[in-house]
Design an enzyme around this catalytic site. Structure first.
Site, PDB file in Angstrom:
ATOM      1  CG  HIS A   1      -2.205  -0.943   1.255  1.00  0.00           C
ATOM      2  ND1 HIS A   1      -2.529  -1.563   2.214  1.00  0.00           N
ATOM      3  CD2 HIS A   1      -2.476  -1.375  -0.140  1.00  0.00           C
ATOM      4  CE1 HIS A   1      -4.230  -2.528   1.741  1.00  0.00           C
ATOM      5  NE2 HIS A   1      -4.021  -2.472   0.087  1.00  0.00           N
TER       6      HIS A   1
ATOM      7  CD  GLU B   1      -0.651   0.714   4.623  1.00  0.00           C
ATOM      8  OE1 GLU B   1       0.321  -0.281   4.522  1.00  0.00           O
ATOM      9  OE2 GLU B   1      -1.966   0.901   4.170  1.00  0.00           O
TER      10      GLU B   1
ATOM     11  NE  ARG C   1      -6.228   0.720  -0.122  1.00  0.00           N
ATOM     12  CZ  ARG C   1      -6.347  -0.305   1.307  1.00  0.00           C
ATOM     13  NH1 ARG C   1      -5.695   0.370   3.043  1.00  0.00           N
ATOM     14  NH2 ARG C   1      -6.495  -1.599   1.290  1.00  0.00           N
TER      15      ARG C   1
ATOM     16  CG  HIS D   1       0.212  -3.830   5.554  1.00  0.00           C
ATOM     17  ND1 HIS D   1      -1.029  -3.768   4.106  1.00  0.00           N
ATOM     18  CD2 HIS D   1       0.500  -5.156   5.244  1.00  0.00           C
ATOM     19  CE1 HIS D   1      -0.776  -5.067   3.480  1.00  0.00           C
ATOM     20  NE2 HIS D   1      -0.374  -5.255   3.624  1.00  0.00           N
TER      21      HIS D   1
ATOM     22  CD  GLU E   1      -2.342  -3.434   8.983  1.00  0.00           C
ATOM     23  OE1 GLU E   1      -2.177  -1.421   8.515  1.00  0.00           O
ATOM     24  OE2 GLU E   1      -3.616  -3.590   7.731  1.00  0.00           O
TER      25      GLU E   1
END
Length: 418
Positions: free
Chosen positions: A174, A177, A230, A298, A373
């Site tokens: 993505h 990020e 993104r 991520h 994440e």
């Protein structure tokens, strides 16, 4: 309608002048959908007003907060709509542009590659090339695939011996990020330079295939045009790009993905419609039985998860994976106290079909596949200040070593049984 036309004209002029889009006065609201109708309403808003209302954290299930960025022009209407629907919200980020302006250090030194600042794709790729020269015999450059705009998905292989199981580390799928490729490059440096005996015993037991940016087109676009981008950059009907982490061919588009091209979670026109995911999947398949572990990075939300992202499938070793992530989260918290939530993707965050780690386990048959994440929980979101790169990388790498240590232990135990 006139103000929307004016905005579009201003945006076009800005892009024509080569200036990145600005987000002055854009706020991020934390919204609390309490039923499926609320979830549906939020998704309809972001699809209809995709230039002005953008998910930072998706609305996928009821009773789980969503983070929504809203332009100044639509904030009053947005709040009125929430009130009519009976949804609560709070301002989480007052001004997105201020975060962007303060994301990188005021004094930007490019004398050498480091982790006090974020780096462009070219800078990262040049650094990867330099490692192959500095660590010949250990580091080789590899190409994991290609992109819609003709770039290569560049990476390196790190190997200290023959016959080691392979680990793939995926960063930057993505584009917005940025902490992901930054941390992944820090991992590379630590794998190569650490003199800690416990670190060396783990990293030298694996071959690493490491790709800091698996969505290069999108990453470049976040530097040149839109920091909040993104997706990939392949054109579709009204909008551009698909979500490359909803495009893998395992239960593709079943849930937690969109068929609307303007959606941030657009799954593409079909599985592997994106050249990035198709070519990378071919590279991964080519590793054969050597590939044992897949690690994806991520941001944001501070989660450590394992497959699956579809409700209909449960990993046959889910209990083992849960033990591994629980231990890893404890290890991660040791250094700075950062707290992570752990579990399967469905349980820890929301359904999300077509992800890379689901495909690596479901299609390739890996037993060990995990996704992080990274920091934070929303104060900065995707715009994590550069002074958090090193602490984020340090604590995360501690957890990576914990995961790999457990994989090694399980492998040795299996050999003893046979």
């Amino acid at each position: 309608m006139l103000w929307r036309v004016a905005l579009l004209v201003l945006a076009a002029l800005s892009l024509a002048a080569g200036e990145p889009r600005r987000f002055d006065g854009h706020r991020v609201y934390r919204v609390e959908p309490t039923n499926k109708h609320h979830v549906q309403f939020l998704n309809e808003l972001t699809s209809k007003y995709y230039n002005d209302i953008l998910f930072w954290k998706d609305a996928s299930v009821a009773n789980r907060t969503a983070d929504v960025m809203v332009s100044p022009e639509l904030q009053n209407s947005f709040l009125e709509a929430l009130e009519k629907k009976g949804m609560k919200s709070s301002v989480y980020v007052e001004d997105v542009q201020k975060l962007i302006d303060n994301e990188r250090p005021a004094k930007k030194s490019r004398a050498s590659f480091g982790w006090d600042d974020y780096h462009t794709l070219d800078e990262i790729n040049e650094w990867l090339d330099s490692l192959a020269d500095s660590y010949s015999g250990v580091v080789t450059t590899v190409v994991g695939g290609s992109t819609y705009e003709g770039r290569e998905i560049r990476g390196i292989k790190i190997s200290y011996g023959t016959g080691n199981p392979a680990v793939v580390i995926e960063g930057g799928i993505h584009a917005r990020e940025w902490i992901s490729p930054a941390s992944v490059t820090w991992f590379i440096n630590e794998i190569l330079t650490s003199t800690d005996a416990s670190v060396r015993s783990i990293v030298e037991s694996f071959d690493f295939y490491i790709f800091p940016n698996t969505n290069p087109d999108g990453y470049v676009y976040t530097w040149t045009d839109n920091r909040m981008w993104r997706k990939t950059r392949k054109p579709y009907n009204l909008c551009v790009g698909a979500d490359p982490n909803r495009n893998w061919d395992f239960h593709w588009a079943e849930e937690g993905a969109s068929s609307i091209s303007c959606s941030e979670a657009f799954a593409g026109s079909e599985a592997f419609s994106e050249v990035e995911t198709k070519t990378l999947s071919e590279f991964l398949t080519g590793l054969g039985s050597d590939l044992q572990v897949y690690l994806s990075f991520h941001s944001y939300s501070q989660l450590l998860m394992y497959p699956y992202g579809v409700s209909s499938v449960v990993a046959d070793n889910a209990a083992e994976l849960q033990q591994i992530v629980e231990k890893a989260a404890q290890v991660l918290a040791t250094r700075y106290g950062t707290q992570y939530t752990v579990g399967s993707i469905v349980d820890a965050i929301y359904p999300a079909a077509g992800t890379s780690i689901d495909w690596s386990m479901g299609a390739l048959g890996l037993r060990y596949s995990f996704v992080w994440e990274l920091r934070d929980t929303g104060l900065y979101g995707f715009i994590l200040p550069a002074d958090q790169i090193i602490p984020t990388s340090e604590e995360t790498f501690d957890s990576v070593l914990s995961v790999l240590e457990d994989v090694l232990a399980a492998s040795r135990s299996k050999k003893q049984l046979h």
